[in-house]
Design an enzyme around this catalytic site. Structure first.
Site, PDB file in Angstrom:
ATOM      1  N   ASP A   1       9.305   5.953   3.401  1.00 53.60           N
ATOM      2  CA  ASP A   1       9.077   4.632   3.977  1.00 53.60           C
ATOM      3  C   ASP A   1      10.234   3.680   3.706  1.00 53.60           C
ATOM      4  OD1 ASP A   1       6.693   5.508   4.950  1.00 53.60           O
ATOM      5  OD2 ASP A   1       5.430   4.227   3.694  1.00 53.60           O
ATOM      6  N   GLY A   2      10.814   3.752   2.507  1.00 53.56           N
ATOM      7  CA  GLY A   2      11.924   2.857   2.181  1.00 53.56           C
ATOM      8  C   GLY A   2      13.115   3.076   3.087  1.00 53.56           C
TER       9      GLY A   2
ATOM     10  N   ASN B   1       7.960  -4.996   6.737  1.00 54.42           N
ATOM     11  CA  ASN B   1       6.891  -5.040   5.741  1.00 54.42           C
ATOM     12  C   ASN B   1       6.661  -6.438   5.187  1.00 54.42           C
ATOM     13  OD1 ASN B   1       5.866  -2.465   5.735  1.00 54.42           O
ATOM     14  ND2 ASN B   1       6.572  -1.928   3.691  1.00 54.42           N
ATOM     15  N   ASP B   2       7.676  -6.973   4.488  1.00 54.91           N
ATOM     16  CA  ASP B   2       7.430  -8.234   3.789  1.00 54.91           C
ATOM     17  C   ASP B   2       8.709  -8.976   3.437  1.00 54.91           C
ATOM     18  OD1 ASP B   2       8.363  -6.791   1.437  1.00 54.91           O
ATOM     19  OD2 ASP B   2       6.334  -6.033   1.199  1.00 54.91           O
TER      20      ASP B   2
ATOM     21  N   ASP C   1       3.988 -15.861 -10.229  1.00 54.69           N
ATOM     22  CA  ASP C   1       5.261 -15.204 -10.531  1.00 54.69           C
ATOM     23  C   ASP C   1       6.105 -15.006  -9.282  1.00 54.69           C
ATOM     24  OD1 ASP C   1       4.429 -15.088 -13.126  1.00 54.69           O
ATOM     25  OD2 ASP C   1       4.154 -12.919 -13.190  1.00 54.69           O
TER      26      ASP C   1
ATOM     27  N   THR D   1      -0.228  -2.646   3.339  1.00 56.13           N
ATOM     28  CA  THR D   1      -0.511  -1.522   2.449  1.00 56.13           C
ATOM     29  C   THR D   1       0.619  -1.270   1.462  1.00 56.13           C
ATOM     30  OG1 THR D   1       0.333  -0.032   4.175  1.00 56.13           O
ATOM     31  CG2 THR D   1      -2.051  -0.326   4.042  1.00 56.13           C
ATOM     32  N   ALA D   2       1.592  -2.175   1.400  1.00 55.44           N
ATOM     33  CA  ALA D   2       2.722  -2.006   0.492  1.00 55.44           C
ATOM     34  C   ALA D   2       2.556  -2.941  -0.720  1.00 55.44           C
ATOM     35  CB  ALA D   2       4.027  -2.268   1.252  1.00 55.44           C
ATOM     36  N   TYR D   3       3.567  -3.749  -1.015  1.00 60.06           N
ATOM     37  CA  TYR D   3       3.535  -4.653  -2.162  1.00 60.06           C
ATOM     38  C   TYR D   3       2.320  -5.578  -2.094  1.00 60.06           C
ATOM     39  CZ  TYR D   3       5.884  -7.458  -5.843  1.00 60.06           C
ATOM     40  OH  TYR D   3       6.228  -8.102  -7.004  1.00 60.06           O
TER      41      TYR D   3
ATOM     42  N   SER E   1      -0.633  -3.945  -3.626  1.00 61.48           N
ATOM     43  CA  SER E   1      -0.490  -3.877  -5.081  1.00 61.48           C
ATOM     44  C   SER E   1      -0.751  -5.227  -5.744  1.00 61.48           C
ATOM     45  CB  SER E   1       0.922  -3.398  -5.444  1.00 61.48           C
ATOM     46  OG  SER E   1       1.171  -2.104  -4.934  1.00 61.48           O
TER      47      SER E   1
END
Length: 287
Positions: A67-68, A141-142, A171, A182-184, A187
């Protein structure tokens, strides 16, 4: 389709070898392909893939790695409007849906035009400093603002469509697409969204108040984060902006980050009929 551009992650030797095998198989089937393994500096900007390397007759971009690797390639090549498909040599593989055991079948289906495409929205972020655009990029993604150094609580004043929303104490701040949910974002405790939806997700990273949670915005909304000149105790804290985990920009007090839906989309080629929920269930049950 018959003309392919193949990208492999040069840090993964097995993906380079796999990309060469894909190219060889395409050639055996009478197709044409161009391989790309190297990063390139273009006009002072460090790109994973130089768009000028992609032949004009390319009909599909095959990304071998994970994915990266696909995210980096998409960020560099989104303006070409060519479908992407990923071969997973990474871990999760939400975007790179084809595993290494089914590569030949993938090529067969692509060359027989037995595939569909999905349009995925992207985000555009602009950093304004002193009234001028300091940096601008897109993300599939973001877009993330985080800190470095000692652990400190940061303030993130948020305005939406010109109106004050709130000031997060956290933070960091994540602004995600449905694809990136569904990524960061996941999480960090953010919601999971069907990837073909068109929404903007805002999720604080480790919020320091109980009522700070994710917010989902319309695709038409404009979200502005203004970097405070000083933190609450008067210290200076370095903040960093990243697009899909790369292309970092250091932010200083007074900088404004403006995030909107990008004017273009990414096309993903699909050869499987599994739904997003099927993929999600499989990934969430991995050990």
């Amino acid at each position: 389709m018959n003309h392919f551009f193949i990208i492999a992650n040069p840090e993964k030797g097995e993906s380079v070898a796999a990309a060469e095998q894909v190219a060889a198989y395409i050639g055996e089937r009478g197709g044409n392909s161009v391989l790309s393994f190297r990063e390139a500096a273009v006009g002072g900007t460090y790109l994973y893939t130089d768009p000028a390397q992609v032949p004009r007759d390319t009909e599909c971009i095959i990304v071998v790695g994970g994915d990266g690797t696909l995210l980096q390639a998409a960020g560099d090549l989104y303006g070409l409007h060519i479908p992407f498909i990923g071969v997973n040599y990474g871990t999760l593989g939400y975007l790179a849906e084809i595993d290494r055991a089914h590569v030949d079948g993938m090529v067969d289906r692509l060359m027989a035009d037995r595939y569909s495409t999905e349009e995925r929205m992207m985000l555009r972020g602009r950093v304004i400093r002193g009234g001028q655009v300091l940096a601008e990029n897109v993300a599939l993604n973001d877009i993330v603002v985080t800190k470095s150094g000692l652990p400190k609580v940061l303030e993130f004043p948020i305005r939406v469509n010109g109106s004050v929303l709130t000031t997060y104490l956290a933070d960091g701040i994540l602004l995600s697409t449905p694809t990136g949910s569904t990524a960061y974002n996941m999480s960090a405790g953010g919601p999971i969204v069907e990837p073909q939806a068109e929404l903007i997700l805002l999720t604080p990273i480790c919020p320091h108040t109980l009522n700070n949670r994710s917010i989902i915005f319309s695709k038409e909304d404009e979200i502005v984060l203004t970097m405070p000149e000083r933190e609450r105790r008067g210290e200076e804290v370095r903040r960093y902006l990243s697009f899909d985990g790369t292309r970092d920009v250091e932010l200083i007090g007074g900088d404004k980050l403006i995030v909107t839906k990008a004017s273009t989309t990414i096309r993903l080629a699909k050869i499987r009929t599994r739904s997003f929920l099927d993929v999600l269930q499989r990934k969430m049950n991995q050990r």
